[in-house]
Design a protein around this motif. Structure first.
Motif, PDB file in Angstrom:
ATOM      1  N   ALA A 167      -8.083  -1.345  -8.052  1.00 29.08           N
ATOM      2  CA  ALA A 167      -7.390  -0.893  -6.845  1.00 29.08           C
ATOM      3  C   ALA A 167      -8.399  -0.645  -5.735  1.00 29.08           C
ATOM      4  CB  ALA A 167      -6.596   0.386  -7.125  1.00 29.08           C
ATOM      5  N   SER A 182      -8.775   1.594  -1.771  1.00 27.60           N
ATOM      6  CA  SER A 182      -8.183   2.572  -0.867  1.00 27.60           C
ATOM      7  C   SER A 182      -9.004   2.589   0.417  1.00 27.60           C
ATOM      8  CB  SER A 182      -8.120   3.961  -1.503  1.00 27.60           C
ATOM      9  OG  SER A 182      -9.371   4.359  -2.010  1.00 27.60           O
ATOM     10  N   THR A 216     -11.695   1.180  -6.966  1.00 23.72           N
ATOM     11  CA  THR A 216     -11.379   1.969  -8.143  1.00 23.72           C
ATOM     12  C   THR A 216     -11.346   1.081  -9.368  1.00 23.72           C
ATOM     13  OG1 THR A 216     -10.092   3.567  -6.864  1.00 23.72           O
ATOM     14  CG2 THR A 216      -9.607   3.426  -9.200  1.00 23.72           C
ATOM     15  N   GLN A 273     -17.084   5.553  -3.719  1.00 24.05           N
ATOM     16  CA  GLN A 273     -16.889   5.907  -2.305  1.00 24.05           C
ATOM     17  C   GLN A 273     -18.228   6.192  -1.651  1.00 24.05           C
ATOM     18  OE1 GLN A 273     -14.146   9.158  -1.678  1.00 24.05           O
ATOM     19  NE2 GLN A 273     -15.040   9.699   0.301  1.00 24.05           N
ATOM     20  N   ALA A 279       0.841  -1.190   0.000  1.00 24.15           N
ATOM     21  CA  ALA A 279       0.000   0.000   0.000  1.00 24.15           C
ATOM     22  C   ALA A 279       0.877   1.241   0.000  1.00 24.15           C
ATOM     23  CB  ALA A 279      -0.906  -0.001   1.221  1.00 24.15           C
ATOM     24  N   ALA A 302      -5.214  10.204  -5.807  1.00 27.43           N
ATOM     25  CA  ALA A 302      -5.998   8.973  -5.899  1.00 27.43           C
ATOM     26  C   ALA A 302      -5.566   8.180  -7.124  1.00 27.43           C
ATOM     27  CB  ALA A 302      -7.479   9.311  -5.996  1.00 27.43           C
ATOM     28  N   PRO A 303      -5.868   6.877  -7.160  1.00 26.58           N
ATOM     29  CA  PRO A 303      -5.487   6.057  -8.312  1.00 26.58           C
ATOM     30  C   PRO A 303      -5.972   6.688  -9.617  1.00 26.58           C
ATOM     31  CG  PRO A 303      -6.337   4.688  -6.547  1.00 26.58           C
ATOM     32  CD  PRO A 303      -6.583   6.115  -6.140  1.00 26.58           C
ATOM     33  N   THR A 339     -13.589   6.161  -8.744  1.00 27.94           N
ATOM     34  CA  THR A 339     -13.482   5.536  -7.424  1.00 27.94           C
ATOM     35  C   THR A 339     -14.843   5.603  -6.754  1.00 27.94           C
ATOM     36  OG1 THR A 339     -11.142   6.075  -7.162  1.00 27.94           O
ATOM     37  CG2 THR A 339     -12.402   5.677  -5.145  1.00 27.94           C
ATOM     38  N   SER A 396      -3.751   3.408  -0.460  1.00 33.35           N
ATOM     39  CA  SER A 396      -4.287   2.761  -1.654  1.00 33.35           C
ATOM     40  C   SER A 396      -3.382   1.590  -2.021  1.00 33.35           C
ATOM     41  CB  SER A 396      -4.382   3.741  -2.823  1.00 33.35           C
ATOM     42  OG  SER A 396      -3.099   4.108  -3.279  1.00 33.35           O
ATOM     43  N   VAL A 437      -2.003   8.007   0.418  1.00 35.46           N
ATOM     44  CA  VAL A 437      -2.602   8.968  -0.508  1.00 35.46           C
ATOM     45  C   VAL A 437      -2.512  10.332   0.156  1.00 35.46           C
ATOM     46  CG1 VAL A 437      -4.699   9.642  -1.727  1.00 35.46           C
ATOM     47  CG2 VAL A 437      -4.130   7.221  -1.465  1.00 35.46           C
ATOM     48  N   ARG A 489     -12.818   1.995  -0.317  1.00 35.11           N
ATOM     49  CA  ARG A 489     -13.289   2.398  -1.638  1.00 35.11           C
ATOM     50  C   ARG A 489     -12.684   1.490  -2.701  1.00 35.11           C
ATOM     51  NH1 ARG A 489     -10.870   8.006   0.606  1.00 35.11           N
ATOM     52  NH2 ARG A 489     -12.422   8.322   2.241  1.00 35.11           N
TER      53      ARG A 489
END
Length: 242
Positions: free
Chosen positions: A91, A93, A228, A60, A43, A52-53, A58, A138, A46, A226
């Protein structure tokens, strides 16, 4: 007299070694991840929403305010995600509520009418074990999940350890593993999606791969967890496109 002193010092040295060995054994019993055969990902923190990715969306549900840990031992705790249509998952997070060591197990579950089946499970490394709520982390999946449709559950493994009051420990920044949950009285605008899957293995490395839907507990909170990927619903996206 000198002989007795040497014998006593020798006994103290032996006792010190014995205590140290037991301490290592006890700490190793808390989370036996070094023996895990699961894939491992690292990981990264962030620093800001812009970090963010960098993919399409994403999903959320949380308001990003840690409130507590779920008091449940040996369970996969996170959110039930309900996107429409076909999507990918590349991904995750999250914020932690508590953690022991530098890693935690993460699982994504495909939810069907009769059962939930593991889509992906990995050991996530590079995590802190103090003041853990302060940072969003993340982690990219080793193998992204493509062309998935329907609802799924994603979350982190609550420790199987029953000491230190872990079966009832809801505090933040302790040592009983768990994802951070938001308060259940404040709807962030998307409803409540908290979900927990009770596991049956009773071990520190989760091995359960299929559970009946009756083993899923939906609760009125949202986990700060979350996902992604591509083609997630526009109305729930946080964009991070380059």
């Amino acid at each position: 007299m000198a002989s007795k002193s040497k014998s006593f010092l020798g006994f103290l040295a032996f006792l010190s070694i014995l205590i140290g060995t037991q301490a290592v054994a006890d700490s190793g019993a808390r989370k036996a991840d070094p023996n895990s055969t699961l894939p491992t990902v690292t990981a990264r923190p962030v620093a800001s929403p812009g970090d963010a990715p960098q993919v399409v969306g994403t999903l959320q549900y949380d308001n990003d305010t840690p409130f507590q840990r779920r008091a449940q031992t040996d369970a996969s705790v996170g959110n039930r995600f309900v996107p429409a249509g076909t999507h990918s998952i590349s991904a995750v997070s999250f914020r932690l509520a508590q953690n022991y060591g530098s890693s935690m197990f993460m699982t994504l579950w495909d939810v069907n009418p009769a059962s939930a089946v593991v889509l992906a499970r990995t050991l996530v490394g590079g995590l802190p074990n103090s003041t853990v709520t302060a940072t969003v982390f993340s982690a990219a999946l080793g193998t992204p999940i493509a062309a998935h449709s329907g609802s799924f559950i994603g979350g982190l493994h609550n420790t199987a350890y029953t000491g230190l009051g872990c079966p009832s420990n809801t505090n933040l920044n302790g040592t009983c593993d768990g994802v951070a949950l938001t308060a259940g009285t404040v709807d962030p605008g998307m409803g409540f999606h908290g979900a927990a899957i009770q596991l049956a293995a009773g071990g520190f490395t989760p091995t359960t791969t299929v559970v009946a839907t009756g083993a899923i507990a939906d609760f009125t909170q949202n986990a700060i967890f979350r996902v992604t990927g591509d083609n997630l619903p526009v109305e729930l996206m946080n964009f991070g496109v380059e």
